[in-house]
Design an enzyme around this catalytic site. Structure first.
Site, PDB file in Angstrom:
ATOM      1  N   HIS A 107       0.436   0.212   4.139  1.00  0.00           N
ATOM      2  CA  HIS A 107      -0.613   1.232   4.079  1.00  0.00           C
ATOM      3  C   HIS A 107      -0.292   2.398   5.011  1.00  0.00           C
ATOM      4  CE1 HIS A 107      -3.631  -2.140   2.767  1.00  0.00           C
ATOM      5  NE2 HIS A 107      -2.747  -1.840   1.838  1.00  0.00           N
TER       6      HIS A 107
HETATM    7  C1  LIG Z   1       4.026  -3.130  -2.020  1.00  0.00           C
HETATM    8  C2  LIG Z   1       2.774  -2.332  -1.815  1.00  0.00           C
HETATM    9  C3  LIG Z   1       1.533  -2.936  -2.057  1.00  0.00           C
HETATM   10  C4  LIG Z   1       0.361  -2.217  -1.864  1.00  0.00           C
HETATM   11  N1  LIG Z   1      -0.837  -2.780  -2.255  1.00  0.00           N
HETATM   12  C5  LIG Z   1      -1.951  -2.024  -2.265  1.00  0.00           C
HETATM   13  C6  LIG Z   1      -3.153  -2.503  -2.873  1.00  0.00           C
HETATM   14  O1  LIG Z   1      -3.216  -3.597  -3.429  1.00  0.00           O
HETATM   15  N2  LIG Z   1      -4.231  -1.686  -2.852  1.00  0.00           N
HETATM   16  C7  LIG Z   1      -4.209  -0.459  -2.251  1.00  0.00           C
HETATM   17  O2  LIG Z   1      -5.244   0.196  -2.204  1.00  0.00           O
HETATM   18  N3  LIG Z   1      -3.077   0.022  -1.685  1.00  0.00           N
HETATM   19  C8  LIG Z   1      -1.947  -0.709  -1.726  1.00  0.00           C
HETATM   20  N4  LIG Z   1      -0.778  -0.188  -1.240  1.00  0.00           N
HETATM   21  C9  LIG Z   1      -0.808   1.159  -0.628  1.00  0.00           C
HETATM   22  C10 LIG Z   1      -0.982   2.285  -1.637  1.00  0.00           C
HETATM   23  O3  LIG Z   1      -0.286   2.006  -2.821  1.00  0.00           O
HETATM   24  C11 LIG Z   1      -0.508   3.594  -0.989  1.00  0.00           C
HETATM   25  O4  LIG Z   1      -1.306   3.857   0.153  1.00  0.00           O
HETATM   26  C12 LIG Z   1      -0.611   4.803  -1.925  1.00  0.00           C
HETATM   27  O5  LIG Z   1       0.017   4.535  -3.144  1.00  0.00           O
HETATM   28  C13 LIG Z   1       0.033   6.021  -1.251  1.00  0.00           C
HETATM   29  O6  LIG Z   1      -0.034   7.104  -2.120  1.00  0.00           O
HETATM   30  P1  LIG Z   1       0.772   8.461  -1.840  1.00  0.00           P
HETATM   31  O7  LIG Z   1       0.366   9.403  -2.905  1.00  0.00           O
HETATM   32  O8  LIG Z   1       0.567   8.857  -0.429  1.00  0.00           O
HETATM   33  O9  LIG Z   1       2.307   8.078  -1.982  1.00  0.00           O
HETATM   34  P2  LIG Z   1       3.095   7.423  -3.195  1.00  0.00           P
HETATM   35  O10 LIG Z   1       2.151   6.800  -4.172  1.00  0.00           O
HETATM   36  O11 LIG Z   1       4.134   6.555  -2.598  1.00  0.00           O
HETATM   37  O12 LIG Z   1       3.741   8.662  -3.950  1.00  0.00           O
HETATM   38  C14 LIG Z   1       4.800   9.431  -3.463  1.00  0.00           C
HETATM   39  C15 LIG Z   1       5.656   9.839  -4.647  1.00  0.00           C
HETATM   40  O13 LIG Z   1       6.511  10.893  -4.248  1.00  0.00           O
HETATM   41  C16 LIG Z   1       7.819  10.639  -4.748  1.00  0.00           C
HETATM   42  N5  LIG Z   1       8.760  11.345  -3.876  1.00  0.00           N
HETATM   43  C17 LIG Z   1       9.078  11.039  -2.601  1.00  0.00           C
HETATM   44  N6  LIG Z   1       9.980  11.908  -2.121  1.00  0.00           N
HETATM   45  C18 LIG Z   1      10.218  12.795  -3.108  1.00  0.00           C
HETATM   46  C19 LIG Z   1      11.056  13.929  -3.204  1.00  0.00           C
HETATM   47  N7  LIG Z   1      11.824  14.326  -2.190  1.00  0.00           N
HETATM   48  N8  LIG Z   1      11.075  14.626  -4.380  1.00  0.00           N
HETATM   49  C20 LIG Z   1      10.294  14.237  -5.425  1.00  0.00           C
HETATM   50  N9  LIG Z   1       9.487  13.139  -5.375  1.00  0.00           N
HETATM   51  C21 LIG Z   1       9.450  12.442  -4.228  1.00  0.00           C
HETATM   52  C22 LIG Z   1       7.930   9.132  -4.689  1.00  0.00           C
HETATM   53  O14 LIG Z   1       8.986   8.641  -5.489  1.00  0.00           O
HETATM   54  C23 LIG Z   1       6.550   8.712  -5.157  1.00  0.00           C
HETATM   55  O15 LIG Z   1       6.472   8.628  -6.554  1.00  0.00           O
HETATM   56  C24 LIG Z   1       0.422  -0.880  -1.395  1.00  0.00           C
HETATM   57  C25 LIG Z   1       1.656  -0.262  -1.162  1.00  0.00           C
HETATM   58  C26 LIG Z   1       2.822  -0.971  -1.386  1.00  0.00           C
HETATM   59  C27 LIG Z   1       4.144  -0.283  -1.167  1.00  0.00           C
END
Ligand SMILES: Cc1cc2nc3c(=O)[nH]c(=O)nc-3n(C[C@H](O)[C@H](O)[C@H](O)COP(=O)(O)OP(=O)(O)OC[C@H]3O[C@@H](n4cnc5c(N)ncnc54)[C@H](O)[C@@H]3O)c2cc1C
Length: 546
Positions: free
Chosen positions: A471
């Site tokens: 997280h």
């Molecule tokens: C294994 C795991 C289990 C989890 N379980 C839960 C759960 O059950 N419930 C829950 O609420 N939360 C859970 N979480 C946490 C939750 O999924 C994250 O907090 C949330 O998805 C974060 O969202 P975000 O938009 O910040 O990043 P992300 O969803 O990680 O999105 C970032 C995106 O940007 C892309 N990216 C990165 N760098 C670049 C670049 N340079 N150029 C282009 N694209 C790029 C990545 O590939 C990715 O697609 C879990 C996380 C993980 C890893």
């Protein structure tokens, strides 16, 4: 010359609803850039596939922390999703907004517009809760939120045991009452994972004003003076592509890659950037600081046969379970990572629950090669994490090369307060598992085992086995103080036409799993960006017209 009004970097939990919300206006053109591939894979769609994606080499960034002196120099593995949907395509699908006090706390720290009454309309608008909408819940939004398709007897026993100890029940922890014990909800639709991509972008991917490109890793933001004007993409064959934004660039690359990208674009702690030969555009010391995560400790109990579904996932029965899933989209393959959670206080002085204890009626391990092995005996897994840790860490540059992973230093267990809270969490697990009616379902405590009894022993057990709940957040936090990175409209301080919209902006982590609040951030950001309606840059407008 390629030009779009808005460039959204990263198609994850926040980037997908953001791209959807911006492109709701047909007069706005949006480019959604994703480093990873598409997500159309059986194990991405199947809830139980989470375990198979954990170490995936293609659709996962496979980060690793620096050695942690307090954790016996262990380097912890941190998966993050790398495909359309981002981490919402590999996560455990638990759907929990967080406590209303979290958002009120964000607002109180200089962020108008982020209190619970401010964000509630976005939470309601984004979801289609299967029990329908009411004053707290939404019934008509893009993201499906469902109750577990099966409720095991041992899950009911966990709830009853917690209640016997005085924990109040909650029928809907995303509704009026967050704290207490009850069944969790999941972002699962008809037995399939409903990632942020599936919910928000897939249904509108044919929009003429929305362009989605995969396999595009952005390495830095381009500036004209202090205005962000586009991004630079490096392709696998080494080719560099420049793409222009007429209005704004928005980083939604997650809590690890967004701060890295800011730093590589010259925005971050000046001394650190200079050390890596990056020209400083704006000295912003908070970038990459305030790394927060939920430190997660797992326990396991050998159980009576009817208390666990391990047997259904081992031997010949796993094929029967697989066929059942294919035919009905039900059964244990259609379940999210945990069934039940208890939100309780570890420290009496906390204003609301500071521990999340999650229960699942199964146990498994990973082999060295990353293969998942469900235990061959009936097992129940119970985990705990501290919801509002006091220790924070950092994301720093390893090199000026965007392809190099940044250095991750979470500083877990470096605060005595956090250690005490987590020890109380382990003791609470034991009290619940020893209370009726759960006690009669427990055959033995396997992990850590009865030999680990004193505070010192539990502390050592946590140092040796504790993990991340995955997280991570807070690394480009919102606020109006010198260490804040974005303001309450999510605009990066000190420059123009650049925002961060993802879990990085959380001033502190929400009290629960972080996917739902991150999606809310994306939905709210789209509304704010459309309200702000930054005009097209004059040059870009002229170029777009020629
Ligand atoms: C294994 C795991 C289990 C989890 N379980 C839960 C759960 O059950 N419930 C829950 O609420 N939360 C859970 N979480 C946490 C939750 O999924 C994250 O907090 C949330 O998805 C974060 O969202 P975000 O938009 O910040 O990043 P992300 O969803 O990680 O999105 C970032 C995106 O940007 C892309 N990216 C990165 N760098 C670049 C670049 N340079 N150029 C282009 N694209 C790029 C990545 O590939 C990715 O697609 C879990 C996380 C993980 C890893």
């Amino acid at each position: 010359m390629q030009i779009h009004d808005y460039i959204v970097v990263g198609a994850g939990s926040a980037g997908c609803p953001l791209a959807r919300g911006l492109s709701d206006d047909p007069y706005i053109s949006v480019l959604l850039l994703e480093a990873g591939p598409h997500a159309d894979r059986f194990w991405v769609h199947t809830p139980a596939g989470m375990a198979k994606l954990y170490f995936d080499r293609v659709r996962n960034w496979n980060f690793r922390t620096e050695p942690m002196p307090r954790l016996h120099d262990r380097q912890m593995y941190w998966p993050r999703g790398k495909m359309l949907g981002g981490s919402s395509a590999i996560n455990g699908m638990v759907f929990i907004r967080g406590h209303p006090g979290d958002f009120d706390g964000w607002r109180a720290r200089g962020n108008p517009g982020w209190g619970y009454d401010d964000v509630l309309p976005y939470f309601r608008a984004m979801e289609r809760f299967e029990r329908g909408g009411d004053a707290w819940r939404g019934g008509g939004g893009p993201l499906s939120v469902s109750d577990p398709v099966e409720r095991m007897a041992s899950s009911h026993a966990f709830i009853a045991a917690a209640r016997a100890l005085g924990v109040s029940p909650t029928e809907d922890m995303n509704g009026e009452v967050h704290d207490g014990v009850g069944f969790m909800q999941h972002s699962i639709r008809n037995g399939r994972r409903h990632s942020a991509y599936n919910a928000f972008v897939e249904p509108v991917r044919a929009r003429p004003n929305l362009t989605i490109r995969t396999g595009c890793a952005v390495q830095r933001v381009l500036f004209d003076g202090r205005q962000a004007i586009g991004v630079e993409v490096r392709h696998g064959d080494g080719r560099i592509e420049t793409i222009h934004a007429a209005r704004e660039v928005i980083l939604s690359a997650g809590s690890i890659k967004s701060p890295q990208m800011l730093m590589l674009s010259g925005i971050g702690p000046g001394e650190q950037l200079r050390r890596h030969g990056v020209t400083v555009l704006h000295d912003l010391p908070g970038v990459g600081r305030n790394l927060q995560d939920h430190f997660y400790v797992h326990t396991a109990f050998r159980a009576t046969a009817d208390s666990s579904y391990n047997a259904r996932l081992t031997g010949w029965r796993k094929f029967r379970e697989g066929l059942r899933y294919l035919a009905t989209r039900k059964g244990c393959l259609a379940l999210g990572s945990s069934q039940v959670a208890a939100f309780v206080k570890g420290k009496a002085e906390e204003p609301y629950a500071d521990l999340q204890i999650s229960f699942r009626p199964m146990t498994f391990n990973y082999h060295r090669d990353g293969q998942v092995a469900v235990d061959g005996f009936p097992g129940m897994g119970v985990s705990v994490y501290q919801l509002r840790p006091t220790a924070t860490g950092t994301v720093t540059l390893a090199s000026p090369d965007a392809a190099d992973k940044p250095l991750l230093t979470p500083n877990f267990l470096t605060s005595a307060y956090d250690v005490e809270t987590m020890i109380e969490g382990i003791r609470t697990i034991r009290r619940i598992m020893a209370a009726p009616p759960m006690a009669s379902r427990v055959v033995a405590e396997e992990i850590p085992g009865p030999g680990i009894a004193s505070d010192d022993q539990i502390h050592r057990f946590m140092e040796e086995t504790g993990n991340s709940a995955h997280h991570q957040g807070g690394t480009a936090r919102m606020g109006d103080d010198p260490l804040a990175v974005v303001d309450a409209r999510l605009r990066v301080h000190g420059v123009e036409r650049l925002r961060v919209v993802d879990a990085s902006i959380m001033p502190f982590l929400t009290s629960g799993n972080t996917n739902a609040p991150t999606i809310m951030i994306g939905v709210k950001a789209a509304a704010m960006i459309r309200q702000d309606a930054v005009p097209r840059r004059p040059i870009a407008r002229a170029q777009a017209e020629t």
